[in-house]
Enzyme design. Structure first.
Site, PDB file in Angstrom:
ATOM      1  N   MET A  39      11.852   6.089  -5.911  1.00  0.00           N
ATOM      2  CA  MET A  39      10.518   6.151  -5.311  1.00  0.00           C
ATOM      3  C   MET A  39      10.391   5.071  -4.233  1.00  0.00           C
ATOM      4  O   MET A  39      10.754   3.924  -4.444  1.00  0.00           O
ATOM      5  CB  MET A  39       9.455   5.921  -6.371  1.00  0.00           C
ATOM      6  N   SER A  40       9.869   5.455  -3.075  1.00  0.00           N
ATOM      7  CA  SER A  40       9.675   4.525  -1.970  1.00  0.00           C
ATOM      8  C   SER A  40       8.597   5.067  -1.045  1.00  0.00           C
ATOM      9  O   SER A  40       8.525   6.287  -0.819  1.00  0.00           O
ATOM     10  CB  SER A  40      10.978   4.331  -1.184  1.00  0.00           C
ATOM     11  N   GLY A  51       9.413  -4.433  -8.481  1.00  0.00           N
ATOM     12  CA  GLY A  51      10.265  -3.310  -8.840  1.00  0.00           C
ATOM     13  C   GLY A  51      11.735  -3.618  -8.632  1.00  0.00           C
ATOM     14  O   GLY A  51      12.125  -4.278  -7.669  1.00  0.00           O
ATOM     15  N   HIS A  62       4.793   2.062  -7.916  1.00  0.00           N
ATOM     16  CA  HIS A  62       3.749   1.035  -7.983  1.00  0.00           C
ATOM     17  C   HIS A  62       2.928   1.188  -9.261  1.00  0.00           C
ATOM     18  O   HIS A  62       2.539   0.191  -9.885  1.00  0.00           O
ATOM     19  CB  HIS A  62       2.814   1.140  -6.770  1.00  0.00           C
ATOM     20  N   LEU A  66       0.542   3.653  -2.216  1.00  0.00           N
ATOM     21  CA  LEU A  66       1.006   3.508  -3.584  1.00  0.00           C
ATOM     22  C   LEU A  66       1.518   4.832  -4.155  1.00  0.00           C
ATOM     23  O   LEU A  66       0.987   5.904  -3.872  1.00  0.00           O
ATOM     24  CB  LEU A  66      -0.125   2.959  -4.461  1.00  0.00           C
ATOM     25  N   LYS A 103      13.964  -1.654  -7.639  1.00  0.00           N
ATOM     26  CA  LYS A 103      14.522  -1.038  -6.429  1.00  0.00           C
ATOM     27  C   LYS A 103      14.765  -2.074  -5.344  1.00  0.00           C
ATOM     28  O   LYS A 103      15.760  -2.021  -4.624  1.00  0.00           O
ATOM     29  CB  LYS A 103      13.592   0.053  -5.899  1.00  0.00           C
ATOM     30  N   ASP A 104      13.856  -3.038  -5.216  1.00  0.00           N
ATOM     31  CA  ASP A 104      14.017  -4.119  -4.250  1.00  0.00           C
ATOM     32  C   ASP A 104      14.731  -5.289  -4.938  1.00  0.00           C
ATOM     33  O   ASP A 104      14.172  -6.378  -5.103  1.00  0.00           O
ATOM     34  CB  ASP A 104      12.652  -4.541  -3.712  1.00  0.00           C
ATOM     35  N   GLY A 142       0.800  -1.211   0.000  1.00  0.00           N
ATOM     36  CA  GLY A 142       0.000   0.000   0.000  1.00  0.00           C
ATOM     37  C   GLY A 142       0.835   1.265   0.000  1.00  0.00           C
ATOM     38  O   GLY A 142       2.027   1.261  -0.272  1.00  0.00           O
TER      39      GLY A 142
END
Length: 311
Positions: free
Chosen positions: A184-185, A147, A37, A33, A149-150, A31
């Site tokens: 983005m996070s 994503g 996302h 978002l 990023k992870d 969530g």
């Protein structure tokens, strides 16, 4: 757009779509978002007939004294983003639905989960692998979207899918960044204005090393030094490492295979992660190799190469 809180209701609805031969895409989230996302959702909507988004703050991937209770939540905004993006269904269970009384089975991800975040967040990836395996079994998607990023999380999930023969394709979507480069996070919302500006040094360091690699620098230690020279405004640098993009093995010497330059640091009270990929350019082919490639392409273009057709 339909919203489900119970597993049984969701699975019954999805069963009908599968019988119709529709392709199901899945975007698991916690969530709050944002545009990152949205990129995952857009990819699913473009590739699949049905897109399911889960919103579930998974308690088993948070360690003691981490931010489970204060993790940001904005369900109304999340619903609005999903609706505008063309999401078909939202799955929004509570913890008791996912982990009912008596729950005791977990997925142990193995060595791929041990370095990087695994070393500083013990048990984190066991929680991730367990909840993702459960969600895959509930939704039974054809494709799931994560994503970049992870990056380590993606590696853990890919390994789990291979090892457990889970029938789902994993698609990794490039990191979406703020105008100044910050990845983005959801946790960016924790940053006050001063810390937000300081956090920009993470992406500046990674992108500087990536640029140096693109200009021909291949020495792993030199690339780490370039990145570190920019990452000077964090409170604690937890790790800055070069890892093989496929296996997550440490990279030493020259970077000659695809690698990920990964960082984790705290800025104020906020822990942030980021990474960039270092990918060698295609190597030059010899005349003999070019001849062989041309021969294969000619055969593929020839009707005779396709073999006999059924009458």
């Amino acid at each position: 757009m339909l919203t489900f809180r119970m597993i049984k209701s969701l699975t019954q609805c999805l069963r009908g779509y599968r019988r119709s031969g529709l392709r199901v895409g899945f975007v698991p989230t916690m969530g709050f978002l944002h545009a990152g996302h949205r990129a995952l959702i857009d990819e699913s909507v473009a590739r699949c007939d049905i897109t399911v988004v889960s919103i579930f703050v998974n308690p088993t991937q948070f360690g003691p004294n981490e931010d489970l209770d204060r993790y940001p939540r904005a369900l109304e905004q999340d619903h609005d983003l999903c609706r505008k993006a063309g999401v078909s269904m939202i799955f929004m269970p509570d913890a008791g639905e996912i982990y009912p009384p008596g729950f005791q089975t977990h997925v142990e991800p193995g060595p791929v989960a041990e370095p990087l975040c695994g070393a500083v967040r013990p048990g984190h990836f066991q929680g991730v692998a367990t909840v993702v395996a459960k969600l895959f079994n509930i939704v039974q998607p054809d494709v799931a979207f994560f994503g970049q990023k992870d990056f380590q999380q993606c590696a853990v999930i890919r390994q789990m899918v291979r090892d457990l023969n889970l029938p789902v394709e994993i698609v990794t979507v490039p990191t979406v960044r703020e105008p100044d480069g910050l990845a983005m996070s959801s946790r960016n919302s924790y940053l006050n204005p001063v810390d937000r500006e300081r956090a920009g040094c993470l992406s500046r360091g990674l992108l500087a090393a990536q640029a140096a690699y693109g200009e021909g620098e291949q020495d792993s230690q030199r690339l780490l030094e370039i990145a570190r020279s920019h990452i000077t405004e964090v409170d604690q640098l937890q790790y800055l490492e070069l890892r093989d993009a496929r296996t997550l093995a440490a990279v030493q010497g020259l970077v000659e295979q695809p690698a990920a330059l990964c960082v984790a640091a705290t800025v104020g009270p906020t822990r942030l992660i980021d990474n960039v990929l270092l990918t060698p350019p295609p190597r030059a082919l010899s005349d003999r190799e070019l001849e062989l490639v041309s021969h294969v392409m000619d055969r593929q273009a020839s009707p005779a190469a396709e073999g006999p057709r059924p009458s």
